[in-house]
Motif scaffolding. Structure first.
Motif, PDB file in Angstrom:
ATOM      1  N   ILE A   1       0.789  -1.274  -0.020  1.00 32.26           N
ATOM      2  CA  ILE A   1       0.043  -0.060   0.138  1.00 32.26           C
ATOM      3  C   ILE A   1       0.837   1.047  -0.006  1.00 32.26           C
ATOM      4  O   ILE A   1       0.635   2.203  -0.722  1.00 32.26           O
ATOM      5  N   VAL A   2       1.947   1.200   0.694  1.00 29.54           N
ATOM      6  CA  VAL A   2       2.812   2.450   0.669  1.00 29.54           C
ATOM      7  C   VAL A   2       4.304   2.324   0.184  1.00 29.54           C
ATOM      8  O   VAL A   2       4.984   3.086   0.111  1.00 29.54           O
ATOM      9  N   ALA A   3       4.485   0.862  -0.170  1.00 27.53           N
ATOM     10  CA  ALA A   3       5.934   0.601  -0.688  1.00 27.53           C
ATOM     11  C   ALA A   3       6.289   1.805  -1.849  1.00 27.53           C
ATOM     12  O   ALA A   3       7.436   2.061  -1.888  1.00 27.53           O
ATOM     13  N   HIS A   4       5.513   2.373  -2.776  1.00 31.78           N
ATOM     14  CA  HIS A   4       5.825   3.159  -3.627  1.00 31.78           C
ATOM     15  C   HIS A   4       6.182   4.546  -3.107  1.00 31.78           C
ATOM     16  O   HIS A   4       6.989   5.301  -3.864  1.00 31.78           O
ATOM     17  N   LEU A   5       5.912   5.033  -2.012  1.00 33.66           N
ATOM     18  CA  LEU A   5       5.947   6.290  -1.534  1.00 33.66           C
ATOM     19  C   LEU A   5       7.425   6.896  -1.251  1.00 33.66           C
ATOM     20  O   LEU A   5       7.884   7.721  -1.855  1.00 33.66           O
ATOM     21  N   PRO A   6       8.252   5.926  -0.662  1.00 30.27           N
ATOM     22  CA  PRO A   6       9.611   6.175  -0.693  1.00 30.27           C
ATOM     23  C   PRO A   6      10.286   6.609  -2.088  1.00 30.27           C
ATOM     24  O   PRO A   6      11.016   7.456  -2.091  1.00 30.27           O
ATOM     25  N   LEU A   7      10.044   5.716  -2.849  1.00 28.25           N
ATOM     26  CA  LEU A   7      10.554   5.718  -4.305  1.00 28.25           C
ATOM     27  C   LEU A   7      10.012   6.954  -5.161  1.00 28.25           C
ATOM     28  O   LEU A   7      10.811   7.850  -5.494  1.00 28.25           O
ATOM     29  N   LEU A   8       8.577   7.318  -4.863  1.00 28.92           N
ATOM     30  CA  LEU A   8       8.186   8.582  -5.623  1.00 28.92           C
ATOM     31  C   LEU A   8       8.792   9.826  -4.744  1.00 28.92           C
ATOM     32  O   LEU A   8       9.221  10.689  -5.486  1.00 28.92           O
ATOM     33  N   CYS A   9       9.032   9.775  -3.400  1.00 26.90           N
ATOM     34  CA  CYS A   9       9.625  10.760  -2.699  1.00 26.90           C
ATOM     35  C   CYS A   9      10.938  11.117  -2.929  1.00 26.90           C
ATOM     36  O   CYS A   9      11.385  12.247  -3.410  1.00 26.90           O
ATOM     37  N   ASP A  10      11.662  10.153  -3.285  1.00 23.51           N
ATOM     38  CA  ASP A  10      13.126  10.064  -3.726  1.00 23.51           C
ATOM     39  C   ASP A  10      13.249  10.806  -5.222  1.00 23.51           C
ATOM     40  O   ASP A  10      13.828  11.605  -5.530  1.00 23.51           O
TER      41      ASP A  10
END
Length: 130
Positions: free
Chosen positions: A69-78
């Motif tokens: 559900i949230v695994a994409h957030l760190p990548l998107l933030c980077d």
């Protein structure tokens, strides 16, 4: 961004360890920003905030099931150069933004009265994440 040592018991998307005082400051900043600034709550709203370049600080819960559900957030933030912090409890994110339930993620768009606190958090994050 290099990946410092991470506790193997943490979910796979957690890329760095966040000290307890930074975690507590992040919850507090979110609460103050909710009351005096502008925030987005939930994974979908946080994702949109990051994509639109409005997120000044993103909180990502570690106890999310399923973690995808949230695994994409760190990548998107980077990718979008949006600062983010991992916090252990989605329930506390929810409480900070006035919900009776947990929230997997939240984004601070306008810190309001939490600006000074948020700047301290961002300075500490720069030391943690090199």
């Amino acid at each position: 961004m290099s990946t410092p040592d991470v506790d193997p018991s943490k979910p796979f998307y957690v890329r760095f360890e966040v000290p307890k005082e930074v975690v507590e400051a992040a919850y507090e900043a979110l609460k103050i920003a909710h009351e005096s600034g502008k925030i987005k709550k939930g994974t979908n709203e946080a994702t949109k905030s990051i994509e639109r370049g409005r997120a000044k600080l993103v909180l990502v819960a570690e106890n999310v099931d399923p973690p995808e559900i949230v695994a994409h957030l760190p990548l998107l933030c980077d990718e979008r150069s949006a600062p983010y912090v991992y916090v252990p409890e989605k329930l506390r994110i929810g409480q900070a933004v006035g919900l009776a339930v947990g929230s997997s993620a939240a984004a601070i768009e306008e810190p309001g009265d939490a600006e000074e606190l948020m700047n301290e958090i961002l300075a500490k994050l720069k030391e943690i994440v090199k």
